[in-house]
Design a protein around this motif. Structure first.
Motif, PDB file in Angstrom:
ATOM      1  N   VAL A 345     -28.539  32.654 -92.059  1.00 49.95           N
ATOM      2  CA  VAL A 345     -28.051  33.285 -90.825  1.00 49.95           C
ATOM      3  C   VAL A 345     -26.856  32.517 -90.270  1.00 49.95           C
ATOM      4  CG1 VAL A 345     -28.626  33.815 -88.430  1.00 49.95           C
ATOM      5  CG2 VAL A 345     -30.294  34.296 -90.236  1.00 49.95           C
ATOM      6  N   LEU A 346     -26.974  31.188 -90.217  1.00 46.18           N
ATOM      7  CA  LEU A 346     -25.941  30.377 -89.567  1.00 46.18           C
ATOM      8  C   LEU A 346     -24.673  30.267 -90.398  1.00 46.18           C
ATOM      9  CD1 LEU A 346     -28.155  27.567 -87.978  1.00 46.18           C
ATOM     10  CD2 LEU A 346     -27.199  29.607 -86.893  1.00 46.18           C
ATOM     11  N   ARG A 347     -24.759  30.531 -91.682  1.00 50.58           N
ATOM     12  CA  ARG A 347     -23.522  30.585 -92.472  1.00 50.58           C
ATOM     13  C   ARG A 347     -22.692  31.810 -92.097  1.00 50.58           C
ATOM     14  NH1 ARG A 347     -26.875  28.505 -96.620  1.00 50.58           N
ATOM     15  NH2 ARG A 347     -27.351  30.602 -97.410  1.00 50.58           N
ATOM     16  N   GLU A 348     -23.383  32.822 -91.546  1.00 49.09           N
ATOM     17  CA  GLU A 348     -22.700  34.055 -91.170  1.00 49.09           C
ATOM     18  C   GLU A 348     -22.227  34.046 -89.723  1.00 49.09           C
ATOM     19  OE1 GLU A 348     -21.976  36.645 -93.174  1.00 49.09           O
ATOM     20  OE2 GLU A 348     -22.759  35.415 -94.823  1.00 49.09           O
ATOM     21  N   ARG A 349     -23.021  33.413 -88.828  1.00 50.30           N
ATOM     22  CA  ARG A 349     -22.690  33.478 -87.400  1.00 50.30           C
ATOM     23  C   ARG A 349     -23.456  32.414 -86.624  1.00 50.30           C
ATOM     24  NH1 ARG A 349     -26.200  38.787 -85.444  1.00 50.30           N
ATOM     25  NH2 ARG A 349     -27.878  38.524 -86.942  1.00 50.30           N
ATOM     26  N   ASP A 350     -22.958  32.124 -85.436  1.00 51.41           N
ATOM     27  CA  ASP A 350     -23.689  31.249 -84.520  1.00 51.41           C
ATOM     28  C   ASP A 350     -24.793  32.058 -83.831  1.00 51.41           C
ATOM     29  OD1 ASP A 350     -21.871  29.359 -85.230  1.00 51.41           O
ATOM     30  OD2 ASP A 350     -20.831  29.282 -83.294  1.00 51.41           O
ATOM     31  N   VAL A 351     -25.803  31.345 -83.323  1.00 47.52           N
ATOM     32  CA  VAL A 351     -26.913  31.988 -82.619  1.00 47.52           C
ATOM     33  C   VAL A 351     -27.182  31.227 -81.329  1.00 47.52           C
ATOM     34  CG1 VAL A 351     -29.378  32.553 -82.672  1.00 47.52           C
ATOM     35  CG2 VAL A 351     -27.979  32.863 -84.735  1.00 47.52           C
ATOM     36  N   LEU A 352     -27.397  31.965 -80.243  1.00 49.23           N
ATOM     37  CA  LEU A 352     -27.773  31.353 -78.962  1.00 49.23           C
ATOM     38  C   LEU A 352     -29.166  31.832 -78.586  1.00 49.23           C
ATOM     39  CD1 LEU A 352     -26.366  29.660 -76.513  1.00 49.23           C
ATOM     40  CD2 LEU A 352     -26.558  31.865 -75.347  1.00 49.23           C
ATOM     41  N   ALA A 353     -30.038  30.916 -78.189  1.00 50.96           N
ATOM     42  CA  ALA A 353     -31.360  31.256 -77.666  1.00 50.96           C
ATOM     43  C   ALA A 353     -31.420  30.849 -76.199  1.00 50.96           C
ATOM     44  CB  ALA A 353     -32.451  30.557 -78.461  1.00 50.96           C
ATOM     45  N   TYR A 354     -32.014  31.713 -75.385  1.00 49.58           N
ATOM     46  CA  TYR A 354     -32.126  31.496 -73.949  1.00 49.58           C
ATOM     47  C   TYR A 354     -33.601  31.285 -73.619  1.00 49.58           C
ATOM     48  CZ  TYR A 354     -31.207  32.390 -68.920  1.00 49.58           C
ATOM     49  OH  TYR A 354     -31.098  32.283 -67.549  1.00 49.58           O
ATOM     50  N   HIS A 355     -33.961  30.028 -73.387  1.00 52.23           N
ATOM     51  CA  HIS A 355     -35.352  29.683 -73.075  1.00 52.23           C
ATOM     52  C   HIS A 355     -35.572  29.775 -71.552  1.00 52.23           C
ATOM     53  CE1 HIS A 355     -35.068  28.127 -77.102  1.00 52.23           C
ATOM     54  NE2 HIS A 355     -34.256  27.145 -76.745  1.00 52.23           N
ATOM     55  N   ARG A 461     -23.004  21.158 -92.986  1.00 51.27           N
ATOM     56  CA  ARG A 461     -23.679  20.667 -91.776  1.00 51.27           C
ATOM     57  C   ARG A 461     -24.135  21.844 -90.908  1.00 51.27           C
ATOM     58  NH1 ARG A 461     -19.187  17.322 -92.550  1.00 51.27           N
ATOM     59  NH2 ARG A 461     -19.599  15.070 -92.571  1.00 51.27           N
ATOM     60  N   TYR A 462     -25.355  21.730 -90.407  1.00 44.80           N
ATOM     61  CA  TYR A 462     -25.916  22.687 -89.450  1.00 44.80           C
ATOM     62  C   TYR A 462     -26.300  21.910 -88.194  1.00 44.80           C
ATOM     63  CZ  TYR A 462     -26.212  25.748 -93.518  1.00 44.80           C
ATOM     64  OH  TYR A 462     -25.909  26.497 -94.637  1.00 44.80           O
ATOM     65  N   VAL A 463     -25.980  22.478 -87.034  1.00 50.58           N
ATOM     66  CA  VAL A 463     -26.149  21.736 -85.786  1.00 50.58           C
ATOM     67  C   VAL A 463     -26.908  22.585 -84.766  1.00 50.58           C
ATOM     68  CG1 VAL A 463     -24.943  20.600 -83.861  1.00 50.58           C
ATOM     69  CG2 VAL A 463     -24.009  20.449 -86.190  1.00 50.58           C
ATOM     70  N   HIS A 464     -27.788  21.926 -84.039  1.00 51.56           N
ATOM     71  CA  HIS A 464     -28.373  22.527 -82.838  1.00 51.56           C
ATOM     72  C   HIS A 464     -27.941  21.689 -81.646  1.00 51.56           C
ATOM     73  CE1 HIS A 464     -31.396  22.581 -79.571  1.00 51.56           C
ATOM     74  NE2 HIS A 464     -31.366  23.875 -79.772  1.00 51.56           N
ATOM     75  N   VAL A 465     -27.430  22.344 -80.603  1.00 50.06           N
ATOM     76  CA  VAL A 465     -27.072  21.677 -79.352  1.00 50.06           C
ATOM     77  C   VAL A 465     -27.836  22.366 -78.233  1.00 50.06           C
ATOM     78  CG1 VAL A 465     -25.232  21.170 -77.710  1.00 50.06           C
ATOM     79  CG2 VAL A 465     -24.772  21.013 -80.160  1.00 50.06           C
ATOM     80  N   LEU A 483     -27.911  26.337 -78.777  1.00 48.44           N
ATOM     81  CA  LEU A 483     -26.855  26.859 -79.642  1.00 48.44           C
ATOM     82  C   LEU A 483     -27.077  26.348 -81.056  1.00 48.44           C
ATOM     83  CD1 LEU A 483     -24.120  28.387 -79.967  1.00 48.44           C
ATOM     84  CD2 LEU A 483     -22.996  26.181 -79.550  1.00 48.44           C
ATOM     85  N   PHE A 484     -27.188  27.269 -82.015  1.00 55.53           N
ATOM     86  CA  PHE A 484     -27.301  26.932 -83.430  1.00 55.53           C
ATOM     87  C   PHE A 484     -25.974  27.294 -84.090  1.00 55.53           C
ATOM     88  CE2 PHE A 484     -31.458  28.118 -81.854  1.00 55.53           C
ATOM     89  CZ  PHE A 484     -32.354  27.219 -82.428  1.00 55.53           C
ATOM     90  N   THR A 485     -25.410  26.404 -84.875  1.00 55.91           N
ATOM     91  CA  THR A 485     -24.092  26.666 -85.459  1.00 55.91           C
ATOM     92  C   THR A 485     -23.897  25.894 -86.765  1.00 55.91           C
ATOM     93  OG1 THR A 485     -21.705  26.600 -85.031  1.00 55.91           O
ATOM     94  CG2 THR A 485     -23.011  24.804 -84.129  1.00 55.91           C
TER      95      THR A 485
END
Length: 699
Positions: A345-355, A461-465, A483-485
């Motif tokens: 998924v992250l190779r295609e796009r960034d993802v944002l989750a709202y907790h 590299r895969y990052v979560h911030v 943010l996953f990127t």
């Protein structure tokens, strides 16, 4: 444009230009108390808010007020940038704290009356029937009495150690057949490992749920602890001590051991304030004052000491679901729900989750998948506050045991979570993780995870911030962003950040992220000044900033100058705010609102209009001096246009809130908005996050 030094000098000549940080905090806790008082809130939600008021006040007294007392004892008389000397501020704070405590217990009595209407009672011992008294007699003898330890105070037995924030009984006694000599004195700690509210047996054919306080039951049986003596006065008291750690990091050979030593010292911290039962015996009060050397910060309480117990009490009641909000059922982020392979998924796009509206399990699953993936070479992560049984710890330990390179930067100095973090650090080390305790003099507050994966001939590299802690428990009640990127520049910067935290690395030119204390302040100042330049040139200029606290003077001065240049600035600040909005010629273009509601607003989001080409950032950092100068913090850009729209929607919803948003006035008070629009409660509207992701407006 004026340089910072000139601007600061000019603004310092305006004595009304800033609000005091500690007085602003009192205003924040007052807003929490208002939620406990609001009859429109569900009853057990009000009860929980009242517990939060008590918990907040404990931390405020043991850290902030304790620090002011230290300054006074040291003879420090210099005014802060808001115009207060330590002694002047201390006197005003005591009046404010005394007032909020009075309101707190008035609210407790009101909530108790409302609980009565629902059939829930805190019952006095004399109101029990014979069967209930017999049951409580048995409970006392079998459960309570064996764990009680009366401690006499006399010439041969000095005053015992009284632990901070625990409830005690003071007992004044006469010896039987004594001819009136000076009374005897003892203290008794109320056992903290027994239920504070003891359920009473049901009366026949009654639906009432009755509870008696543990201390009430002990008072009724106090004579069983002092044979040969007559108790003449039994009252509760509670001491709060200075709980701020003073760690010599430079001289510590082992930081972990040094912090463990300081945690133990908390037991002997200087007394900050004393709470006592209303009508406490004068002899008992004089002995307590003498022992704790307290003359001014004494609060007489008309009710049960330490209302923190209400949090557990509200959660333990069964059959009263109509008095609480229905537990939120967070949705799993749709991007990962459609495809469970995070890396694909992250190779295609960034993802944002709202907790908490979207499940924190996505973060846990991201790390767990990395731990189990044979192509993952390394996992690096920061940990500030972690839950008691964190699945993330299990995943990191598993990854290390399977041969992966796992590095964890554990912040041992996370206030009041030090002991838990020490335990996790030891567990991670035993499993083979490289555990680092951060840099001397700086707390590691950034929330970031870096995963390095072998993909063909290259490393990806895969990052979560995150804006919040890696804590699956608080993620259910705090609003935060994840943010996953796989963005190349963010990944490069993440590697450098971990190198700086674990090794020797300096003078790096960041590609994407901004880091405190290195360049976050200067970057933010540049972004604010750029908006001022856009406004001066007639281009679109706006700042929306959402955070927990704003207290840094330089940052406030920059916002004042941007306002004077014509920039519209909307600040969403849940807690402390030292900026004074609405001052003519200074801040008339600035609004400040605070949202206090069911969930704790915790996300840090910064939006800059930039002449029509908006920039959006998420961050771990508030705009406080400690965040910008004494912590390792992270601010990350949001590049994906779709996610930018989503973040803007979150900000826009906060700005539209006319139910729980309170506006800061120029005099330092907060007031609700009075408008005729349909009610919008941002936290309830945010539960439609899944819908937003499907269809978002342009910025």
């Amino acid at each position: 444009m004026l340089n910072t030094a000139e601007k600061t000098t000019i603004n310092r000549t305006l004595p009304s230009g800033y609000l005091n940080r500690d007085l602003s905090w009192i205003e924040f806790n007052q807003r929490v108390l208002q939620e406990a008082q609001d009859p429109n809130n569900l009853l057990l939600e009000r009860t929980r808010f009242l517990a939060i008021v008590s918990s907040n006040l404990d931390e405020f007294m043991s850290v902030r007020v304790a620090g002011i007392q230290d300054q006074i004892r040291a003879g420090y008389t210099k005014k802060d940038f808001t115009g207060y000397t330590p002694s002047g501020l201390y006197k005003r704070l005591l009046k404010k704290v005394s007032k909020i405590i009075t309101e707190q217990y008035r609210t407790f009595r009101d909530i108790s009356r409302q609980l009565n209407k629902e059939g829930i009672y805190f019952t006095e011992y004399e109101d029990l029937n014979a069967a209930q008294k017999q049951a409580m007699e048995q409970y006392y003898q079998e459960i309570i009495f064996p764990v009680l330890t009366p401690m006499a105070v006399d010439q041969s037995r000095p005053f015992p150690l009284v632990h901070s924030k625990f409830v005690y009984l003071s007992v004044v006694l006469n010896r039987i057949d004594d001819d009136g000599n000076e009374p005897f004195f003892a203290i008794l700690q109320i056992p903290y490992n027994l239920a504070r509210c003891i359920p009473l047996p049901h009366r026949t054919n009654s639906k009432k749920r009755q509870f008696i306080f543990l201390e009430e039951l002990i008072k009724q049986h106090i004579h069983t602890l002092f044979s040969g003596y007559t108790p003449i006065a039994v009252h509760e008291f509670r001491i709060t001590r200075n709980s701020d750690l003073s760690i010599n990091e430079d001289g510590a050979e082992d930081l972990l051991e040094e912090i463990e030593k300081e945690i133990r010292k908390r037991r002997w911290g200087s007394p900050v304030c004393l709470e006592v039962d209303k009508g406490i015996h004068p002899y008992a009060l004089s002995l307590l004052q003498e022992e704790f050397e307290i003359t001014d910060s004494i609060f007489e309480i008309d009710g049960p000491l330490d209302l923190n117990f209400l949090q557990n009490f509200a959660g333990s009641l069964k059959g009263y679901s109509h008095l609480s909000h229905r537990p939120i059922d967070p949705v799993y982020p749709m991007e990962f729900d459609e495809n469970e392979d995070f890396f694909e998924v992250l190779r295609e796009r960034d993802v944002l989750a709202y907790h908490p509206y979207e499940s924190f399990e996505a973060v846990t699953d991201f790390v767990t998948q990395a731990a189990e993936d044979e192509h993952v070479m390394a996992i690096k992560m920061t940990l500030y506050r972690v839950s008691g049984n964190s699945p993330l710890i299990q995943a990191l330990a598993s990854a290390a045991e399977s041969g992966k390179q796992v590095t964890v930067v554990v912040e041992l100095k996370a206030r009041f979570d030090e002991e838990r973090n020490i335990a996790w650090a030891r567990k991670l080390e035993k499993s083979g993780c490289h555990v680092v305790y951060g840099l001397i003099g700086l707390k590691t507050h950034a929330k970031i995870t870096l995963i390095v994966r072998q993909e063909g001939q290259e490393l990806q590299r895969y990052v979560h911030v995150g804006t919040g802690n890696y804590n699956d428990s608080t993620a259910k009640v705090y609003t935060d962003l994840s943010l996953f990127t796989s963005n190349h520049n963010i990944g490069l910067d993440a590697s450098e950040l971990f190198n700086q935290m674990t090794g020797y690395s300096t003078n790096y030119d960041w590609n994407a992220i901004t880091v405190a204390p290195t360049n976050m302040s200067s970057t933010l100042f540049d972004l604010i000044r750029r908006e001022a330049d856009h406004a001066s040139a007639g281009r679109p200029a706006r700042i929306i900033a959402k955070m927990n606290s704003l207290s840094n003077q330089e940052m406030i001065d920059e916002l004042y100058d941007a306002s004077k240049a014509g920039v519209n600035i909307d600040l969403i600040v849940r807690g402390v705010c030292c900026l004074r909005p609405g001052v003519p010629g200074l801040s008339e273009n600035i609004t400040v609102r605070s949202i206090v509601d069911h969930f704790l607003e915790h996300s840090r989001i910064y939006y800059f209009e930039n002449g029509g080409t908006p920039e959006v950032w998420i961050s771990s950092a508030d705009w406080m001096t400690r965040n910008l100068t004494r912590r390792i913090e992270l601010m990350c850009p949001v590049y994906d246009p779709h996610i930018q729209k989503l973040v803007f929607q979150i900000l826009h919803l906060s700005l539209e809130d006319n139910v729980k948003a309170r506006f800061l006035q120029s005099n330092g008070n907060y007031e609700f908005m009075n408008d005729e629009k349909a009610p919008i409660r941002s936290q309830f509207e945010a539960m439609n996050v899944k819908k937003w992701k499907g269809s978002l407006p342009s910025i």
